[in-house]
Write an enzyme that holds these catalytic residues in place. Structure first.
Site, PDB file in Angstrom:
ATOM      1  N   ASN A   1       0.035   0.026   6.145  1.00  0.00           N
ATOM      2  CA  ASN A   1       0.360  -0.603   4.920  1.00  0.00           C
ATOM      3  C   ASN A   1       1.202  -2.063   5.702  1.00  0.00           C
ATOM      4  O   ASN A   1       1.906  -1.723   6.892  1.00  0.00           O
ATOM      5  CB  ASN A   1       1.430   0.198   4.371  1.00  0.00           C
ATOM      6  CG  ASN A   1       2.489  -0.755   3.468  1.00  0.00           C
ATOM      7  OD1 ASN A   1       1.911  -1.997   2.940  1.00  0.00           O
ATOM      8  ND2 ASN A   1       3.647  -0.366   3.286  1.00  0.00           N
ATOM      9  N   GLY A   2       0.795  -3.408   5.353  1.00  0.00           N
ATOM     10  CA  GLY A   2       1.359  -4.226   6.133  1.00  0.00           C
ATOM     11  C   GLY A   2       0.493  -5.234   6.377  1.00  0.00           C
ATOM     12  O   GLY A   2      -0.616  -5.387   5.974  1.00  0.00           O
TER      13      GLY A   2
ATOM     14  N   GLU B   1      13.197 -13.440 -18.055  1.00  0.00           N
ATOM     15  CA  GLU B   1      12.789 -12.164 -17.879  1.00  0.00           C
ATOM     16  C   GLU B   1      11.667 -11.575 -18.918  1.00  0.00           C
ATOM     17  O   GLU B   1      10.723 -11.083 -18.757  1.00  0.00           O
ATOM     18  CB  GLU B   1      13.937 -11.107 -17.741  1.00  0.00           C
ATOM     19  CG  GLU B   1      13.547  -9.643 -17.897  1.00  0.00           C
ATOM     20  CD  GLU B   1      12.830  -9.203 -16.715  1.00  0.00           C
ATOM     21  OE1 GLU B   1      12.464  -9.842 -15.756  1.00  0.00           O
ATOM     22  OE2 GLU B   1      12.321  -8.210 -16.662  1.00  0.00           O
TER      23      GLU B   1
ATOM     24  N   GLU C   1       3.242 -10.684 -16.701  1.00  0.00           N
ATOM     25  CA  GLU C   1       2.632  -9.698 -16.024  1.00  0.00           C
ATOM     26  C   GLU C   1       1.952  -8.629 -16.719  1.00  0.00           C
ATOM     27  O   GLU C   1       1.076  -8.158 -16.183  1.00  0.00           O
ATOM     28  CB  GLU C   1       3.757  -9.084 -14.906  1.00  0.00           C
ATOM     29  CG  GLU C   1       4.827  -8.514 -15.514  1.00  0.00           C
ATOM     30  CD  GLU C   1       5.703  -8.243 -14.112  1.00  0.00           C
ATOM     31  OE1 GLU C   1       5.566  -8.005 -12.961  1.00  0.00           O
ATOM     32  OE2 GLU C   1       6.949  -7.946 -14.692  1.00  0.00           O
TER      33      GLU C   1
ATOM     34  N   LYS D   1       8.028 -10.636 -18.177  1.00  0.00           N
ATOM     35  CA  LYS D   1       7.180  -9.068 -18.800  1.00  0.00           C
ATOM     36  C   LYS D   1       5.976  -9.421 -19.407  1.00  0.00           C
ATOM     37  O   LYS D   1       4.989  -8.744 -19.267  1.00  0.00           O
ATOM     38  CB  LYS D   1       8.192  -8.724 -19.916  1.00  0.00           C
ATOM     39  CG  LYS D   1       9.541  -7.983 -19.107  1.00  0.00           C
ATOM     40  CD  LYS D   1       9.371  -6.584 -18.264  1.00  0.00           C
ATOM     41  CE  LYS D   1       8.877  -7.164 -16.747  1.00  0.00           C
ATOM     42  NZ  LYS D   1       9.900  -7.195 -15.911  1.00  0.00           N
TER      43      LYS D   1
ATOM     44  N   ARG E   1       1.983   1.432  -5.780  1.00  0.00           N
ATOM     45  CA  ARG E   1       2.172   0.736  -4.889  1.00  0.00           C
ATOM     46  C   ARG E   1       1.092  -0.571  -4.372  1.00  0.00           C
ATOM     47  O   ARG E   1       1.103  -1.260  -4.015  1.00  0.00           O
ATOM     48  CB  ARG E   1       2.465   1.211  -3.553  1.00  0.00           C
ATOM     49  CG  ARG E   1       3.798   2.161  -3.533  1.00  0.00           C
ATOM     50  CD  ARG E   1       4.103   2.752  -2.467  1.00  0.00           C
ATOM     51  NE  ARG E   1       4.374   1.847  -0.985  1.00  0.00           N
ATOM     52  CZ  ARG E   1       5.481   1.259  -0.713  1.00  0.00           C
ATOM     53  NH1 ARG E   1       6.567   1.642  -1.527  1.00  0.00           N
ATOM     54  NH2 ARG E   1       5.509   0.637   0.222  1.00  0.00           N
TER      55      ARG E   1
ATOM     56  N   CYS F   1       0.736  -1.334  -0.162  1.00  0.00           N
ATOM     57  CA  CYS F   1       0.150   0.146   0.068  1.00  0.00           C
ATOM     58  C   CYS F   1       0.705   1.306   0.016  1.00  0.00           C
ATOM     59  O   CYS F   1       1.950   1.523   0.331  1.00  0.00           O
ATOM     60  CB  CYS F   1      -0.860   0.019   1.216  1.00  0.00           C
ATOM     61  SG  CYS F   1      -1.790  -1.359   1.434  1.00  0.00           S
TER      62      CYS F   1
ATOM     63  N   TRP G   1      -3.231  -2.061  -1.926  1.00  0.00           N
ATOM     64  CA  TRP G   1      -3.255  -3.416  -2.377  1.00  0.00           C
ATOM     65  C   TRP G   1      -3.439  -4.672  -1.303  1.00  0.00           C
ATOM     66  O   TRP G   1      -2.890  -4.660  -0.323  1.00  0.00           O
ATOM     67  CB  TRP G   1      -1.563  -3.907  -2.856  1.00  0.00           C
ATOM     68  CG  TRP G   1      -1.196  -5.113  -3.455  1.00  0.00           C
ATOM     69  CD1 TRP G   1      -1.529  -5.181  -4.629  1.00  0.00           C
ATOM     70  CD2 TRP G   1      -0.755  -6.391  -2.911  1.00  0.00           C
ATOM     71  NE1 TRP G   1      -1.052  -6.445  -4.977  1.00  0.00           N
ATOM     72  CE2 TRP G   1      -0.833  -7.030  -3.664  1.00  0.00           C
ATOM     73  CE3 TRP G   1      -0.692  -6.902  -1.810  1.00  0.00           C
ATOM     74  CZ2 TRP G   1      -0.378  -8.485  -3.920  1.00  0.00           C
ATOM     75  CZ3 TRP G   1      -0.344  -8.221  -1.380  1.00  0.00           C
ATOM     76  CH2 TRP G   1      -0.397  -9.051  -2.472  1.00  0.00           C
TER      77      TRP G   1
ATOM     78  N   HIS H   1      14.226 -32.070 -23.078  1.00  0.00           N
ATOM     79  CA  HIS H   1      13.991 -32.955 -22.180  1.00  0.00           C
ATOM     80  C   HIS H   1      12.562 -32.604 -21.589  1.00  0.00           C
ATOM     81  O   HIS H   1      12.005 -33.339 -20.423  1.00  0.00           O
ATOM     82  CB  HIS H   1      15.010 -32.574 -20.884  1.00  0.00           C
ATOM     83  CG  HIS H   1      16.431 -32.800 -21.063  1.00  0.00           C
ATOM     84  ND1 HIS H   1      17.089 -34.174 -21.234  1.00  0.00           N
ATOM     85  CD2 HIS H   1      17.385 -32.075 -21.601  1.00  0.00           C
ATOM     86  CE1 HIS H   1      18.159 -34.137 -21.443  1.00  0.00           C
ATOM     87  NE2 HIS H   1      18.488 -32.630 -21.689  1.00  0.00           N
TER      88      HIS H   1
ATOM     89  N   LYS I   1       3.975  -2.619  -6.957  1.00  0.00           N
ATOM     90  CA  LYS I   1       5.487  -2.484  -7.098  1.00  0.00           C
ATOM     91  C   LYS I   1       6.152  -2.857  -5.928  1.00  0.00           C
ATOM     92  O   LYS I   1       7.252  -3.456  -6.287  1.00  0.00           O
ATOM     93  CB  LYS I   1       5.460  -1.005  -7.314  1.00  0.00           C
ATOM     94  CG  LYS I   1       6.985  -0.498  -7.829  1.00  0.00           C
ATOM     95  CD  LYS I   1       7.371  -0.820  -9.271  1.00  0.00           C
ATOM     96  CE  LYS I   1       8.806  -0.756  -9.356  1.00  0.00           C
ATOM     97  NZ  LYS I   1       9.009  -1.325 -10.871  1.00  0.00           N
TER      98      LYS I   1
HETATM   99  O1  M6R Z   1      11.605  -4.188  -5.489  1.00  0.00           O
HETATM  100  P1  M6R Z   1      12.314  -5.426  -5.991  1.00  0.00           P
HETATM  101  O2  M6R Z   1      13.414  -5.567  -6.834  1.00  0.00           O
HETATM  102  O3  M6R Z   1      12.958  -6.150  -4.576  1.00  0.00           O
HETATM  103  O4  M6R Z   1      10.820  -6.345  -6.511  1.00  0.00           O
HETATM  104  C1  M6R Z   1      11.242  -7.777  -6.702  1.00  0.00           C
HETATM  105  C2  M6R Z   1      10.214  -8.363  -7.639  1.00  0.00           C
HETATM  106  O5  M6R Z   1       8.773  -8.211  -6.871  1.00  0.00           O
HETATM  107  C3  M6R Z   1      10.088  -7.455  -9.025  1.00  0.00           C
HETATM  108  O6  M6R Z   1      11.022  -7.643  -9.742  1.00  0.00           O
HETATM  109  C4  M6R Z   1       8.579  -7.969  -9.734  1.00  0.00           C
HETATM  110  O7  M6R Z   1       8.982  -9.186 -10.239  1.00  0.00           O
HETATM  111  C5  M6R Z   1       8.386  -7.198 -10.903  1.00  0.00           C
HETATM  112  N1  M6R Z   1       7.033  -6.856 -11.287  1.00  0.00           N
HETATM  113  C6  M6R Z   1       8.775  -7.507 -12.157  1.00  0.00           C
HETATM  114  O8  M6R Z   1       8.454  -6.903 -13.233  1.00  0.00           O
END
Ligand code: M6R
Length: 630
Positions: free
Chosen positions: A109-110, A499, A506, A503, A35, A2, A83, A522, A625
């Site tokens: 938050n938490g 990666e 998500e 992308k 966030r 949050c 969130w 395999h 985020k």
């Molecule tokens: O802030 P951080 O780098 O620790 O975050 C790690 C992951 O949550 C972050 O990289 C997440 O996978 C992203 N959404 C990827 O695009």
């Protein structure tokens, strides 16, 4: 997770400060919405009352609600963007939550881990709850302490004292911000394992989950420590621990400006951040070596003797940052000859890992607040390991709790999908690897200088890819109907493939998997059917021990089974043309540095495809985020 904002200005109203509490809070929420965007809410203190509005969905829903039902002008306020953890994303579960007969408002938050037990206790006292959240329990506890334990007495600390007593009862991770109608000029906040920074103004003070919550108003920020409470008024900031003992925060200057957190003419933050990448890599390299090419990592304040005695490196990270770690492993092992493991932070401490004083933990985190990584770092420290944090967020928790930090200088990353932070993390990890090689004598100074010179050329090469992004964008747009896309890579191309797949998952919500190309036979090759799109990250054909021919064979294997192949290859690699529906060329670069280039077309592809599907690329569904819960 949050986003939280708090504000107190002088009580004379808008004319004095040029803005009201609501102006500041809404601007902060706009910047912090990355966030979490399940709901948003605000509360202000005006005319001896708390007035609040909250709405499920994005901030725009709250703004519409405020247009329909405006709040009174006020100089004290708090705001929250959520969130969801406990309870779905409904109006009812949105923050703020009220207690003490509507005179107290609280945002959080938490996760309050002992909320169920506290709730039972409060229900037994006759408290009624309107939401399914743990936050409402914290609000009720605070209200109960303020009213029933302290008798509503504001002469001796009031809300601050109540917050101390409440925090002594709460377990878990939390940032709490509270306002009370009987103390209209005060916001009280507390933090445990969850981020909170103070912004210092002239005749006004601010609170935020991070500095973007108040960056429009001040660059003077104060870091808070663990288990601290801060009470702000327009003219004062007082910090204590959870038992009322005075404590100190650490003031620092925020070195990025509000414009760098804006879209800069691009349609989305993500697109802007992809285009920031030459700068992000360039800035991360800046000032790291002397004129003789000797690396000087000033921030890395660990005794060189300790670094020389390291016999194992464990990289801890999640998501994209973990893929940066996997790229780093190839480089660090090659340059330093130190065995390097890469572990997802959330798996680490549950497998009884072998960690001792000769282990160097390298955590990688854009936000510096990822709870899984923070907990893993703490665990490693308890086992005696030395910890280095690679982080993009100044003053965040993970670097603060680590023995040393290597900051990436990518600037604020707002889009939920990480792009420029990834390239900056890889760059910083290379610097760390080269520094260790220099310190331990694994490489001659001249060799290190040559690699640094190659790194220095990377920003211009990324720019060349961006200048020619049209072709990959078109492909992304044309594939909006794809149901599944596979990504293959070998060596450093393997984490790049993963990666690329992340992308796409998500942003475009489609099935995407990254595989080591050698693993294909395999099992995964069974997935290939007529028309299946497969991206292949092809290594350079130059140099000794090139894997190029092996990967070309892998391309042929999938094509023979009907795959439509899309190839990322080095300029001049004509051989791949015969095996690809589409080829995207990246500039020549040494193999270990190639991820800094090969990733970029994959980011652009995912962005274009998701945009063509009409999705919000900055705020993909179900994500946030900064993941500050375990
Ligand atoms: O802030 P951080 O780098 O620790 O975050 C790690 C992951 O949550 C972050 O990289 C997440 O996978 C992203 N959404 C990827 O695009």
């Amino acid at each position: 997770m949050c986003g939280i904002v708090g504000y107190v200005g002088r009580t004379s109203g808008r004319a004095d400060a040029g803005h009201t509490a609501l102006d500041v809070v809404l601007e902060g929420l706009r910047r912090l919405e990355y966030r979490g965007y399940d709901s948003a809410g605000v509360a202000v203190v005006a005319d001896g009352e708390i007035s609040s509005r909250k709405k499920s969905g994005k901030l725009s829903n709250l703004l519409a609600e405020l247009d329909a039902r405006p709040l009174p002008e006020a100089m004290t306020g708090i705001g929250h963007t959520r969130w969801a953890t406990h309870g779905g994303p409904t109006d009812q579960n949105a923050h703020p939550h009220l207690s003490d007969g509507g005179k107290l408002a609280l945002i959080h938050n938490g996760i309050i881990e002992n909320f169920a037990e506290l709730k039972l206790e409060l229900v037994a006292k006759g408290v009624e709850f309107a939401s399914e959240t743990d936050t409402e329990v914290a609000a009720a506890l605070l209200g109960d302490i303020f009213r029933n334990k302290l008798g509503g007495d504001v002469s001796d600390g009031g809300l601050t004292r109540a917050m101390e007593l409440a925090c002594q009862r709460l377990e878990g991770a939390f940032t709490l911000l509270a306002v009370h109608a009987d103390q209209p000029d005060v916001v009280v906040a507390a933090r445990r394992n969850s981020p909170l920074v103070v912004g210092l103004g002239e005749g006004e003070n601010f609170l935020g989950s991070d500095v973007s919550g108040f960056i429009d108003h001040t660059r003077r920020a104060v870091e808070l420590g663990q288990d601290q409470i801060v009470t702000i008024t327009a003219d004062s900031v007082a910090i204590t621990d959870f038992f009322g003992a005075p404590a100190e925060g650490k003031e620092y200057h925020v070195n990025w400006d509000p414009e760098s957190a804006e879209k800069g003419g691009f349609p989305s933050f993500m697109e802007k951040e992809i285009h920031d990448q030459p700068d992000a890599v360039g800035q991360t390299l800046l000032g790291r070596s002397d004129i003789h090419g000797k690396l000087t990592l000033d921030e890395l304040r660990i005794d060189p003797a300790l670094l020389k005695s390291v016999d194992k490196i464990i990289v801890l990270a999640c998501g994209t940052s973990a893929y940066a770690g996997q790229v780093a492993k190839y480089a660090i092992e090659h340059w330093c000859r130190i065995p390097t493991e890469v572990e997802l932070s959330h798996e680490f401490r549950y497998r009884d890992p072998i960690v001792d004083a000769n282990t160097l933990i390298v955590s990688i985190s854009q936000s510096g607040e990822t709870m899984d990584t923070l907990m893993a770092v703490r665990y490693a420290k308890e086992q005696g390991a030395k910890t280095v944090s690679i982080c993009n967020t100044n003053g965040s928790t993970i670097p603060r709790e680590s023995d040393a930090v290597l900051y990436t200088h990518a600037g604020p990353e707002i889009a939920v999908a990480s792009t420029k932070a990834f390239l900056a993390q890889i760059t910083a990890a290379y610097l760390l690897g080269l520094y260790l090689a220099q310190l331990r004598g694994n490489k001659f100074q001249g060799e290190i200088k040559d690699i640094l010179a190659d790194l220095a050329k990377i920003p211009a090469k990324i720019q060349r890819i961006l200048d020619n992004e049209g072709q990959i964008k078109e492909l992304g747009q044309s594939m909006a109907d794809a149901k599944s896309v596979l990504f293959l890579g070998r060596h450093v191309g393997f984490p790049v493939a993963m990666e690329g797949a992340l992308k796409l998952k998500e942003l475009a919500y489609i099935h995407a998997e990254g595989f080591a190309a050698g693993e294909l036979k395999h099992g995964p090759i069974a997935l290939i059917e007529e028309g299946q799109p497969v991206f292949v990250v092809v290594p350079s054909p130059r140099g000794r021990d090139s894997l190029h021919s092996k990967v070309v064979s892998n391309i042929q294997e999938v094509r023979a089974r009907g795959a439509k192949t899309i190839v990322i290859a080095e300029e001049g690699d004509e051989a791949v043309k015969a095996y690809a529906e589409h080829v995207f060329y990246i500039p020549e670069t040494p193999t270990l540095l190639a991820p800094l280039l090969a990733t970029v077309p994959l980011q652009i592809f995912a962005l274009a495809l998701a945009t063509a599907k009409g999705y919000d690329v900055d705020q993909p569904r179900n994500l946030a985020k900064s993941v500050t819960v375990e």
